[in-house]
Design a protein around this motif. Structure first.
Motif, PDB file in Angstrom:
ATOM      1  N   ALA A  26      41.397  -4.387  43.753  1.00 48.69           N
ATOM      2  CA  ALA A  26      40.215  -4.679  44.563  1.00 48.69           C
ATOM      3  C   ALA A  26      39.256  -5.624  43.837  1.00 48.69           C
ATOM      4  O   ALA A  26      38.704  -6.546  44.446  1.00 48.69           O
ATOM      5  CB  ALA A  26      39.507  -3.381  44.937  1.00 48.69           C
ATOM      6  N   THR A  27      39.063  -5.417  42.550  1.00 54.82           N
ATOM      7  CA  THR A  27      38.147  -6.299  41.822  1.00 54.82           C
ATOM      8  C   THR A  27      38.715  -7.709  41.700  1.00 54.82           C
ATOM      9  O   THR A  27      37.954  -8.683  41.645  1.00 54.82           O
ATOM     10  CB  THR A  27      37.821  -5.736  40.421  1.00 54.82           C
ATOM     11  OG1 THR A  27      39.023  -5.561  39.663  1.00 54.82           O
ATOM     12  CG2 THR A  27      37.085  -4.399  40.529  1.00 54.82           C
ATOM     13  N   ARG A  28      40.028  -7.833  41.690  1.00 53.44           N
ATOM     14  CA  ARG A  28      40.623  -9.176  41.706  1.00 53.44           C
ATOM     15  C   ARG A  28      40.323  -9.878  43.022  1.00 53.44           C
ATOM     16  O   ARG A  28      40.080 -11.097  43.058  1.00 53.44           O
ATOM     17  CB  ARG A  28      42.131  -9.083  41.483  1.00 53.44           C
ATOM     18  CG  ARG A  28      42.515  -8.675  40.056  1.00 53.44           C
ATOM     19  CD  ARG A  28      44.000  -8.428  39.939  1.00 53.44           C
ATOM     20  NE  ARG A  28      44.364  -7.998  38.588  1.00 53.44           N
ATOM     21  CZ  ARG A  28      45.493  -7.365  38.276  1.00 53.44           C
ATOM     22  NH1 ARG A  28      46.374  -7.099  39.238  1.00 53.44           N
ATOM     23  NH2 ARG A  28      45.736  -7.001  37.039  1.00 53.44           N
ATOM     24  N   ARG A 121      35.729  -5.124  34.789  1.00 48.25           N
ATOM     25  CA  ARG A 121      35.934  -4.466  33.499  1.00 48.25           C
ATOM     26  C   ARG A 121      35.939  -2.951  33.659  1.00 48.25           C
ATOM     27  O   ARG A 121      36.750  -2.246  33.038  1.00 48.25           O
ATOM     28  CB  ARG A 121      34.837  -4.892  32.518  1.00 48.25           C
ATOM     29  CG  ARG A 121      34.951  -4.283  31.130  1.00 48.25           C
ATOM     30  CD  ARG A 121      36.276  -4.616  30.489  1.00 48.25           C
ATOM     31  NE  ARG A 121      36.429  -3.944  29.196  1.00 48.25           N
ATOM     32  CZ  ARG A 121      37.583  -3.673  28.634  1.00 48.25           C
ATOM     33  NH1 ARG A 121      38.723  -4.015  29.228  1.00 48.25           N
ATOM     34  NH2 ARG A 121      37.636  -3.061  27.460  1.00 48.25           N
ATOM     35  N   MET A 122      35.060  -2.422  34.499  1.00 50.12           N
ATOM     36  CA  MET A 122      35.044  -0.979  34.756  1.00 50.12           C
ATOM     37  C   MET A 122      36.381  -0.515  35.330  1.00 50.12           C
ATOM     38  O   MET A 122      36.906   0.534  34.937  1.00 50.12           O
ATOM     39  CB  MET A 122      33.907  -0.626  35.722  1.00 50.12           C
ATOM     40  CG  MET A 122      32.525  -0.649  35.119  1.00 50.12           C
ATOM     41  SD  MET A 122      31.265  -0.230  36.358  1.00 50.12           S
ATOM     42  CE  MET A 122      30.121   0.726  35.339  1.00 50.12           C
ATOM     43  N   ILE A 144      32.378   6.084  26.921  1.00 54.10           N
ATOM     44  CA  ILE A 144      31.326   5.343  26.224  1.00 54.10           C
ATOM     45  C   ILE A 144      31.241   3.918  26.764  1.00 54.10           C
ATOM     46  O   ILE A 144      30.150   3.389  27.024  1.00 54.10           O
ATOM     47  CB  ILE A 144      31.581   5.337  24.703  1.00 54.10           C
ATOM     48  CG1 ILE A 144      31.340   6.736  24.128  1.00 54.10           C
ATOM     49  CG2 ILE A 144      30.684   4.313  24.002  1.00 54.10           C
ATOM     50  CD1 ILE A 144      31.779   6.882  22.683  1.00 54.10           C
ATOM     51  N   GLU A 145      32.402   3.277  26.949  1.00 52.99           N
ATOM     52  CA  GLU A 145      32.423   1.905  27.465  1.00 52.99           C
ATOM     53  C   GLU A 145      31.921   1.849  28.904  1.00 52.99           C
ATOM     54  O   GLU A 145      31.167   0.929  29.273  1.00 52.99           O
ATOM     55  CB  GLU A 145      33.836   1.331  27.370  1.00 52.99           C
ATOM     56  CG  GLU A 145      34.012  -0.057  27.959  1.00 52.99           C
ATOM     57  CD  GLU A 145      33.241  -1.149  27.239  1.00 52.99           C
ATOM     58  OE1 GLU A 145      33.315  -2.306  27.681  1.00 52.99           O
ATOM     59  OE2 GLU A 145      32.564  -0.854  26.225  1.00 52.99           O
ATOM     60  N   PHE A 191      31.816   4.438  39.385  1.00 50.38           N
ATOM     61  CA  PHE A 191      32.669   4.361  38.201  1.00 50.38           C
ATOM     62  C   PHE A 191      32.105   5.249  37.088  1.00 50.38           C
ATOM     63  O   PHE A 191      32.859   5.914  36.370  1.00 50.38           O
ATOM     64  CB  PHE A 191      32.770   2.917  37.709  1.00 50.38           C
ATOM     65  CG  PHE A 191      33.840   2.105  38.378  1.00 50.38           C
ATOM     66  CD1 PHE A 191      35.181   2.340  38.114  1.00 50.38           C
ATOM     67  CD2 PHE A 191      33.509   1.098  39.280  1.00 50.38           C
ATOM     68  CE1 PHE A 191      36.180   1.596  38.734  1.00 50.38           C
ATOM     69  CE2 PHE A 191      34.494   0.339  39.904  1.00 50.38           C
ATOM     70  CZ  PHE A 191      35.828   0.585  39.629  1.00 50.38           C
ATOM     71  N   GLU A 192      30.787   5.253  36.945  1.00 49.71           N
ATOM     72  CA  GLU A 192      30.180   6.090  35.910  1.00 49.71           C
ATOM     73  C   GLU A 192      30.379   7.571  36.245  1.00 49.71           C
ATOM     74  O   GLU A 192      30.599   8.388  35.340  1.00 49.71           O
ATOM     75  CB  GLU A 192      28.691   5.779  35.768  1.00 49.71           C
ATOM     76  CG  GLU A 192      28.052   6.526  34.592  1.00 49.71           C
ATOM     77  CD  GLU A 192      26.590   6.191  34.418  1.00 49.71           C
ATOM     78  OE1 GLU A 192      26.158   6.006  33.261  1.00 49.71           O
ATOM     79  OE2 GLU A 192      25.862   6.137  35.430  1.00 49.71           O
TER      80      GLU A 192
END
Length: 206
Positions: A26-28, A121-122, A144-145, A191-192
């Motif tokens: 999806a992010t692509r 990145r997420m 953490i990331e 995502f978090e």
């Protein structure tokens, strides 16, 4: 992690991995949307809708597996929550992208490229982490990331809103652009939530 004396249902791990891989796809598509001319955006939004349907199918498969399994790898409530939050990531991205087309946005809001880069990145970090649910080892770098990226997303979101309100845009444009910007920020928040839940699972199962 304590010794388990009963067999576990292992297909959950592959289903979570599938959900996360769909988020990467999806992010692509979001990157393609950013680069496309306004007249070429609808097919990309349609592809995102297809991915959203596939994500729904994966979520339903997880819930069905929970309901039919006597033994689960971790708490049923956590499995439900993880499936739901992964689905929310996709839903928010698909909805915000769809609004770009429905609202006939010409020039995309400034900063959207930054939002998409963070979401990409997420998604990648989340997809890399899902296979490690099996052992629940070496996951701290993941959450953490994600927390770091979400902080970046929050900062960018505030700057985008400030620019939107401070640049003398007409009210209708502001309303449309804000809804889109907020939608992608909601995806980052989801995502978090996934990462926080994985952290909680790791703590409980350790």
């Amino acid at each position: 992690m304590g010794l388990r004396l009963t067999p576990q249902e292992t297909s959950f791990y592959s289903l979570f991995a599938t959900s996360a891989d769909l988020l990467v796809q999806a992010t692509r598509e979001l990157t393609r949307l950013l680069e496309a001319a306004p007249s070429d955006r609808q097919p990309i939004a349609d592809r995102l809708k297809e991915l959203e349907h596939e994500a729904d199918d994966a979520t339903h498969a997880i819930i069905k597996r929970v309901n039919s399994s006597f033994i689960t790898p971790f708490d049923r409530e956590d499995i439900h929550g993880l499936a739901a939050h992964l689905d929310d990531c996709m839903d928010h991205m698909e909805e915000a992208a769809d609004l770009i087309c429905l609202y006939r946005i010409g020039e995309l809001p400034s900063g959207l490229a930054g939002q998409f880069e963070i979401l990409s990145r997420m998604a990648e970090v989340t997809a890399e982490a899902m296979p490690r649910l099996r052992s629940l080892q070496n996951l701290s770098s993941y959450w953490i990331e994600i927390n770091r990226l979400e902080n970046q997303a929050d900062d960018l979101h505030r700057k985008m809103l400030a620019g939107l309100f401070n640049n003398g845009n007409d009210a209708i444009h502001v309303m449309k652009a804000k809804e889109i910007i907020d939608g992608f920020e909601d995806a980052a928040d989801s995502f978090e939530k996934v990462a926080h839940l994985v952290e909680g699972i790791a703590v409980k199962e350790s």
